[in-house]
Scaffold this motif. Sequence first.
Motif, PDB file in Angstrom:
ATOM      1  N   ARG A   1      54.425  -8.409   9.244  1.00 41.88           N
ATOM      2  CA  ARG A   1      54.493  -7.940  10.626  1.00 41.88           C
ATOM      3  C   ARG A   1      55.839  -8.330  11.218  1.00 41.88           C
ATOM      4  N   LEU A   2      56.163  -7.709  12.335  1.00 41.01           N
ATOM      5  CA  LEU A   2      57.402  -8.043  13.026  1.00 41.01           C
ATOM      6  C   LEU A   2      57.129  -9.138  14.041  1.00 41.01           C
ATOM      7  N   ARG A   3      58.050 -10.053  14.157  1.00 41.12           N
ATOM      8  CA  ARG A   3      57.942 -11.112  15.158  1.00 41.12           C
ATOM      9  C   ARG A   3      58.949 -10.890  16.297  1.00 41.12           C
TER      10      ARG A   3
ATOM     11  N   GLY B   1      65.047 -18.299  15.628  1.00 40.17           N
ATOM     12  CA  GLY B   1      64.523 -17.081  16.272  1.00 40.17           C
ATOM     13  C   GLY B   1      64.315 -17.189  17.775  1.00 40.17           C
ATOM     14  N   PRO B   2      63.485 -18.127  18.226  1.00 39.32           N
ATOM     15  CA  PRO B   2      63.191 -18.170  19.674  1.00 39.32           C
ATOM     16  C   PRO B   2      64.442 -18.437  20.520  1.00 39.32           C
TER      17      PRO B   2
ATOM     18  N   ILE C   1      69.624 -18.881  12.043  1.00 42.68           N
ATOM     19  CA  ILE C   1      69.721 -19.676  10.817  1.00 42.68           C
ATOM     20  C   ILE C   1      68.357 -19.840  10.144  1.00 42.68           C
ATOM     21  N   ASP C   2      67.283 -19.845  10.936  1.00 42.99           N
ATOM     22  CA  ASP C   2      65.958 -20.065  10.337  1.00 42.99           C
ATOM     23  C   ASP C   2      65.525 -18.913   9.438  1.00 42.99           C
ATOM     24  N   ARG C   3      66.190 -17.782   9.561  1.00 46.98           N
ATOM     25  CA  ARG C   3      65.889 -16.664   8.678  1.00 46.98           C
ATOM     26  C   ARG C   3      66.215 -17.019   7.226  1.00 46.98           C
ATOM     27  N   ILE C   4      67.248 -17.840   7.028  1.00 47.61           N
ATOM     28  CA  ILE C   4      67.759 -18.057   5.663  1.00 47.61           C
ATOM     29  C   ILE C   4      67.779 -19.515   5.227  1.00 47.61           C
ATOM     30  N   ASP C   5      67.193 -20.434   6.023  1.00 48.98           N
ATOM     31  CA  ASP C   5      67.269 -21.837   5.593  1.00 48.98           C
ATOM     32  C   ASP C   5      65.941 -22.372   5.064  1.00 48.98           C
TER      33      ASP C   5
ATOM     34  N   ALA D   1      57.559 -18.030  15.913  1.00 47.42           N
ATOM     35  CA  ALA D   1      56.699 -17.015  16.543  1.00 47.42           C
ATOM     36  C   ALA D   1      57.484 -15.775  16.936  1.00 47.42           C
ATOM     37  N   THR D   2      58.756 -15.964  17.287  1.00 47.08           N
ATOM     38  CA  THR D   2      59.551 -14.824  17.732  1.00 47.08           C
ATOM     39  C   THR D   2      60.956 -14.902  17.140  1.00 47.08           C
ATOM     40  N   THR D   3      61.578 -13.735  17.010  1.00 43.10           N
ATOM     41  CA  THR D   3      62.970 -13.684  16.580  1.00 43.10           C
ATOM     42  C   THR D   3      63.581 -12.351  16.980  1.00 43.10           C
ATOM     43  N   LEU D   4      64.862 -12.208  16.700  1.00 41.24           N
ATOM     44  CA  LEU D   4      65.574 -10.934  16.830  1.00 41.24           C
ATOM     45  C   LEU D   4      66.473 -10.795  15.615  1.00 41.24           C
TER      46      LEU D   4
END
Lengths: 432, 306
Positions: free
Chosen positions: A186-188, B12-13, B40-44, B50-53
């Motif tokens: 899912r997307l967050r 993310g948040p 950074i949390d995407r790749i560490d 809960a949220t990101t962009l």
Amino acid sequence: MTDRRPGHVLLGINVLVLGYLPAAWQSPLLKKDSFVDPGYWAEIGRTAERGTLDAIFLADGPLLTDPAYDANPVRLEPTVNWGQVAAVTEHVGLVATASTTFNDPFELAERLLSWDNLTGGRAAWNLVTTRGAAAARNFGLPDVPLREDRYERASEFVDVVRALWASAATGDEVRHHGEFFDVEGRLRVPPSRQGHPVLFQAGGSPKGRALAGRVAEGVFAAELTKDQAIEHYRLVKRLARDNGRSPDEVKILPGLLLSLGSTEDEARRRSDELHDAGPASYSLQWLSQAIGYDASKLELDEPFPEDVLAAPSDPQTFQGSLGFRESIVAQIRRTKPTVREYLKQTRYTGSGHAGFVGTPEQLADHIEDWFHSGAIDGFNLQPDVLVDGLPVIADELVPILRKRGLYRHEYETDTLRGHLLAGSPTPSPETL
Amino acid sequence: MPTPYLALALAGPHLLELTGDPALLARWDDLPVAFTVLGIDRIDASSPAATTLDASSVGAALAGRTARGRFLVAASPQRDHPYNLARRVASLGHLSGGRSGVLLGTADAYAPPGPEGAEAWGGAGLGVGAPLTEATAHDAGRAVRKLEQTWPYDAIVGDRAAKILVQSGRIVHADHEGAYSIAGPLNAPEPATGASVVGWLASASTVGPAAAPDPVFDLVLGPDGPVAVVPLGDELPDGVDGIVLRPSADQSVAELLDTATRLLADGLRPVEPGGPLRAALGLAAAAPLPSTSRAAFPVPQPQQSL
Ligand SMILES: Cc1cc2nc3c(=O)[nH]c(=O)nc-3n(C[C@H](O)[C@H](O)[C@H](O)COP(=O)(O)O)c2cc1C
């Protein structure tokens, strides 16, 4: 269908980098690298917004054709390009083209929703399937066109993207196992102000129209005549209704190539000068393809030799349309132009989009006519040169349309979906 | 050992917090830190927050909304392709005035896994893909760099007399062959400020010996690297070139900026905001593509009018 139609037209701008004509970069108002200059792009966004335009649109493809004489092949990545423009505007809609063939649906869904979120709900995805070996070779695929299942893939792709956008709102996992894609996740990314991006589809092939009828909220079309435009308008609206949708949920905006001037003469002069400043090799290439003969070998100031008109030099390898070739040859036989005269008369007629040369007043007449005839919901205007053509649209055309009650005075909606739905309803939906 | 510089890393948040608050963004834009890693949390090897962009979308917003802050967008080869990534990296380079770069890691914590054995890009369903390894991520880094260099910026000439906009005879194919096969060229020129900074995030969780960082990387971040990623609130290490402060998902950007301001006042080396990332880090220009690269287009000829 000449009754006055209630509501207003939609106006978009097809931002073909610097303008649709190859000579656009030669404008004294531009720097040699304006096409990558953030100041140039910010100005495009601000000018469109000054005219309260509905949307600005960027074409795209993951490949480079030769930019020697023309900035049109340059492609900044649209979500990044319009992301920067979104940061310096507040209202105008932003349409980014992206390929369903050369993207991963999860990555694209996440990126498009992020971009939509950051624009405050002003984003749209124009989905295209991308043809051709040059793009394929950038993705490790062989030197042949992909199988002709581009639209089956596109259809599944868009379903995955929409399910992922829905997951952003519900928090529910998507479990998709299809012919092309397996996605569990899912997307967050939080939903945007308009929920998720608007969907556009570009083009008019039967498969493209079928997909548009099912999912698109906007269609960019290429229409040469009003009668044909009316037929296609009604066809796509009917397809939407057949899919259980309201015909008002899909807006039709054909492209319109523009050269504007304060008098008709001035507009014509502008168009001629811009065409003359363009590379002669383009017209020759176009003619060569159309007639199946290397036109650079022809004497420019002589009439066409009969053997060139008689038949394609090699019918086996002739790539063009034979019907189109016949009509060109018939015209040449009738008017007996020199090669140069013929090229000047016909330059750039190969694009498929209708062209308009005249004053803003005359353009307003044209828009009004097509609008009341039920041929369009709006136009995607394609200025010859944007840097001085777009201000004429914002500051001269738009006020005329407003005076005629054909366009709004201020932005009245705050998302792109809102802008589109505020456009005029489909005329006589019961007769579709 | 000179005093280390300070950099920041956002999870993310934090991306939502920073882009949602103009006052915070103005503070960020003024802070004399070397750079900020976006996402950074995407790749560490963290669990997803809960949220990101998407990081490049945030980068585009920063390019338009700010004037001086520099940033690296986090990326992984899991569901991205180097051609698509290189386009976004080059576009950010142009639109941010060179304030941007990319930080590669191996896996994407927010993305579902791809098909077995082809977890990198295999999810795109085109019948191609590579195993999701450090070697694949390194190859993605090499491909991004090469693609950005296929169209030299100074080939844009704008010669009105000859009607030549670009000396396109100087544009070359990338002809990249590795985990990826990519013909190129890229469809945008290299940024005026030179090839974008390409960084590598070495992961603490790599099983077995980590692959030696590829020489293409301008910058290596990691637990033991010369540029150390340090949890916000932890003791700062000695003997490093740079320190990247990394708040946890439940610490705020405001807290991060407060701590950064204090550490700079306490003696970490400020790096004046504004200007290209490459210059701010004192990095040499990227090595050019080999002169034997295959030309993509014929040499343009001066054009006549009809
Ligand atoms: C107004 C308009 C804009 C288009 N923009 C793009 C584009 O940006 N990128 C692209 O790959 N194709 C674009 N296309 C091509 C169509 O998506 C489509 O490929 C084309 O109409 C050929 O039909 P088919 O591919 O559906 O068979 C556009 C077509 C039209 C009419």
